[in-house]
Design an enzyme around this catalytic site. Structure first.
Site, mmCIF file in Angstrom:
data_model
loop_
_atom_site.group_PDB
_atom_site.id
_atom_site.type_symbol
_atom_site.label_atom_id
_atom_site.label_comp_id
_atom_site.label_asym_id
_atom_site.label_seq_id
_atom_site.Cartn_x
_atom_site.Cartn_y
_atom_site.Cartn_z
ATOM 1 N N LYS A 180 -10.248 -0.485 10.824
ATOM 2 C CA LYS A 180 -10.435 -1.651 9.949
ATOM 3 C C LYS A 180 -10.792 -2.898 10.756
ATOM 4 C CE LYS A 180 -7.184 0.032 6.480
ATOM 5 N NZ LYS A 180 -7.937 0.438 5.286
ATOM 6 N N HIS A 232 0.868 -1.180 0.000
ATOM 7 C CA HIS A 232 0.000 0.000 0.000
ATOM 8 C C HIS A 232 0.909 1.237 0.000
ATOM 9 C CE1 HIS A 232 -2.782 2.918 1.892
ATOM 10 N NE2 HIS A 232 -3.768 2.112 1.549
ATOM 11 N N GLN A 249 -4.556 -5.266 6.960
ATOM 12 C CA GLN A 249 -5.556 -6.164 6.385
ATOM 13 C C GLN A 249 -5.506 -7.576 6.981
ATOM 14 O OE1 GLN A 249 -7.936 -5.142 4.474
ATOM 15 N NE2 GLN A 249 -7.168 -3.153 3.814
ATOM 16 N N ASP A 302 2.994 -4.868 7.827
ATOM 17 C CA ASP A 302 1.807 -4.023 7.752
ATOM 18 C C ASP A 302 0.602 -4.944 7.944
ATOM 19 O OD1 ASP A 302 -0.466 -2.690 6.949
ATOM 20 O OD2 ASP A 302 0.434 -1.762 5.178
ATOM 21 N N CYS A 332 -4.768 2.633 -3.558
ATOM 22 C CA CYS A 332 -3.523 3.125 -2.946
ATOM 23 C C CYS A 332 -2.371 2.152 -3.168
ATOM 24 C CB CYS A 332 -3.702 3.397 -1.458
ATOM 25 S SG CYS A 332 -4.853 4.708 -1.112
HETATM 26 N N1 PMP Z 1 -1.794 -0.731 4.608
HETATM 27 C C1 PMP Z 1 -2.736 -1.477 4.034
HETATM 28 C C2 PMP Z 1 -2.404 -2.861 3.536
HETATM 29 C C3 PMP Z 1 -4.034 -0.971 3.908
HETATM 30 O O1 PMP Z 1 -4.988 -1.703 3.325
HETATM 31 C C4 PMP Z 1 -4.314 0.340 4.400
HETATM 32 C C5 PMP Z 1 -5.698 0.950 4.260
HETATM 33 N N2 PMP Z 1 -6.304 0.774 2.998
HETATM 34 C C6 PMP Z 1 -3.281 1.058 5.001
HETATM 35 C C7 PMP Z 1 -2.040 0.486 5.088
HETATM 36 C C8 PMP Z 1 -3.495 2.437 5.539
HETATM 37 O O2 PMP Z 1 -4.319 2.408 6.662
HETATM 38 P P1 PMP Z 1 -4.817 3.770 7.323
HETATM 39 O O3 PMP Z 1 -5.416 4.595 6.227
HETATM 40 O O4 PMP Z 1 -5.826 3.327 8.327
HETATM 41 O O5 PMP Z 1 -3.629 4.429 7.935
#
Ligand code: PMP
Length: 405
Positions: free
Chosen positions: A226, A123, A203, A200, A364
Site C-alpha cells: 500500500k 478493517h 492506510q 493499524d 472488509c
Molecule cells: N487494515 C486496513 C485499515 C486496511 O485498509 C487493510 C487493507 N485494505 C488491511 C488492514 C489489510 O492489509 P493487508 O491485506 O495488506 O494485510
C-alpha cells in the site's frame, strides 16, 4: 505542487495504460498502490544478480543478500522513527502483523473475562484475529462506538478502559470513511490505565509522516504494497519491552537459537518473530519504495493528496443524489459514496468501462457497513500520482452513469 507530478507519473509505467481504449484512471490506491520502476527494478536486479538465502550462508551472495535485507530493516526503522531495528519485525503484511500480535499477546497475558477493545471502523484484519483469540481465551471483544460523521466517541472509550482491558486496537486512518483518528490521544488515554495500543497503519503510512515514538504507540502495523512497495511484505513495529515479553508466533528457521528433542530456545529480537525464509527480495524493494516516497517528501505527498481530496469532495457534493460517507474534521484521501439508489456494484462496473478503477463493496469492514445501514459503497482512494484531471474524469463518469439510471 511540491513535486513534478508529470515526471512522477513517468516512474509508474502502468499509469500509461489504456483500459477499453480509455486512459486508466487508477483510484483504488486504498486496496493497493502501483509500483515505480525503482521498486520493480530493485527486485529484478536482486533476483538476477544477488539472490541467495539470507542469514544462514557463509558465501558471498548470502552475505550480500543478508546485508540488503538488514539494511531494509534499518530503512523501515528510520521511516517510522523506531528506536531500534530490534523493534522492526518483517511479516507478510498488516494482516499477518495483527495475527502475530493477537496470538502472542493472547498466549502471554489474556485470561478468561479479559477485554480487548477495537474501534467501530476497523478493517476485518483488525477484528477477526482478536475475535479468534477471544474465542480461544474466553475474553470479550468490546467496540469503541462512532458518531454519524465517522468520529470515534472517546468519552465512551474512557469508560470502557478498566483493569481487565488487555489492549486497545485502532486504525490510524479508516479505509472506508477516510477518518484520521486521534491515535495519539487514544494512546495517552490507554496508557493512563497501563493498557498498550496497537495502531493499524495500513492506510496512514502511504499518506502522511508517521513517527511511532511521537505517537508513543506500543505496536504499529502496515503493508508494503500500500506504500508503493511489493506485495508479500509488511511490518509489525513493537516497543522492545513489549516484544521481549511476548512468545513467538510461528516456529522454524531464523526464530530458533537451539533445538533439541526436549526443547527449543528462541532467537533474539526481532528474529524471534520471523520463522522461515523471509521475503528478502520484497524487503529490499520495500526499502526502495520508502526511499522513493521519502525523496518526494511525505509532507508533500500529504499536502498534494489533501488538496486533491478537498477538490474531489467539493465537486462530488454537487452531483445530484450524492451521499458521501464520513465527514470527520480530519480526513484523508478516501471518498466513499453512493448516488441515488444506484447499486455500488453497478456504479463500479460502469465506471470501469470508462477506464476508472474504483473499489465497490463492504471494503472488509462489514460491522461498519451495518453501523451505516448499507451493504457497501463505491470508494475512490487517491495516491501520490493522482491529478485533478483524474478527479474531473471521475466526476464526469459518475454523472454519466447517473444519467443512465
Ligand atoms: N487494515 C486496513 C485499515 C486496511 O485498509 C487493510 C487493507 N485494505 C488491511 C488492514 C489489510 O492489509 P493487508 O491485506 O495488506 O494485510
Amino acid at each position: 505542487m511540491m513535486y513534478d507530478i508529470n515526471k512522477v507519473r513517468e516512474d509508474f509505467p502502468i499509469l500509461a495504460r489504456q483500459i477499453y481504449g480509455k486512459p486508466l484512471v487508477y483510484l483504488d490506491n486504498g486496496a493497493t498502490t502501483q509500483k515505480p520502476r525503482q521498486v520493480v527494478e530493485a527486485m529484478v536486479d536482486e533476483y538476477y544478480n544477488v539472490n541467495a538465502n539470507v542469514h544462514r550462508g557463509v558465501h558471498f551472495l548470502s552475505q550480500q543478500a543478508t546485508d540488503l535485507h538488514e539494511a531494509s530493516r534499518e530503512a523501515v526503522r528510520r521511516f517510522i522513527n523506531a528506536r531500534s531495528t530490534d523493534e522492526i519485525v518483517f511479516t507478510r503484511g498488516t494482516t499477518e502483523s495483527i495475527n502475530l500480535l493477537a496470538f502472542s499477546l493472547g498466549e502471554a497475558m489474556v485470561k478468561e473475562g479479559d477485554e480487548i477493545v477495537v474501534s467501530a471502523m476497523e478493517h476485518h484484519s483488525d477484528i477477526v484475529p482478536w475475535q479468534m483469540m477471544c474465542g480461544r481465551k474466553g475474553a470479550v471483544l468490546r467496540v469503541i462506538p462512532m458518531t454519524d460523521e465517522g468520529e470515534l466517541e472517546l468519552e465512551t472509550l474512557e469508560g470502557m478502559l478498566n483493569e481487565r482491558t488487555r489492549i486497545v486496537c485502532c486504525t490510524h486512518v479508516s479505509n472506508v470513511l477516510g477518518t484520521v483518528n486521534p491515535v495519539k490521544q487514544i494512546v495517552k488515554m490507554a496508557h493512563a490505565h497501563d493498557v498498550p495500543v496497537l495502531i493499524d497503519g495500513a492506510q496512514s503510512v502511504p499518506h502522511m509522516p508517521v513517527d511511532v515514538q511521537d505517537l508513543d504507540c506500543d505496536f504499529f502495523a502496515f503493508s508494503g504494497h500500500k506504500v508503493y512497495g511489493p506485495t508479500g511484505v509488511g511490518v509489525l513495529y513493537g516497543k522492545e519491552e513489549w516484544l521481549e515479553k511476548l512468545p513467538p508466533y510461528q516456529g522454524g528457521g531464523e526464530m530458533i537459537k537451539n533445538v533439541t528433542w526436549e526443547r527449543t530456545t528462541y532467537n533474539v529480537l526481532p528474529y524471534k518473530f520471523e520463522a522461515g525464509t523471509p521475503d528478502y527480495v520484497a524487503t529490499h524493494a520495500l526499502a526502495k519504495a520508502l526511499e522513493y516516497v521519502a525523496a518526494l517528501g511525505m509532507e508533500n505527498i500529504y499536502a498534494h493528496e489533501q488538496e486533491l481530496t478537498q477538490y474531489a469532495l467539493e465537486r462530488m457534493r454537487q452531483i445530484e443524489g450524492m451521499r458521501i460517507f464520513g465527514d470527520a474534521a480530519h480526513r484523508d484521501a478516501v471518498v466513499s459514496f453512493l448516488v441515488g439508489d444506484i447499486h455500488h456494484l453497478d456504479m463500479g462496473t460502469l465506471l470501469d468501462r470508462l477506464g476508472i478503477a474504483v473499489r465497490t463493496g463492504h471494503h472488509c469492514a462489514e460491522p461498519l457497513m451495518t453501523r451505516l445501514g448499507i451493504s457497501g459503497t463505491v470508494r475512490a482512494s487517491f495516491g501520490l500520482y493522482n491529478t485533478r484531471e483524474e478527479v474531473d474524469a471521475l466526476v464526469a463518469g459518475i454523472e454519466k452513469v447517473s444519467r443512465m439510471f
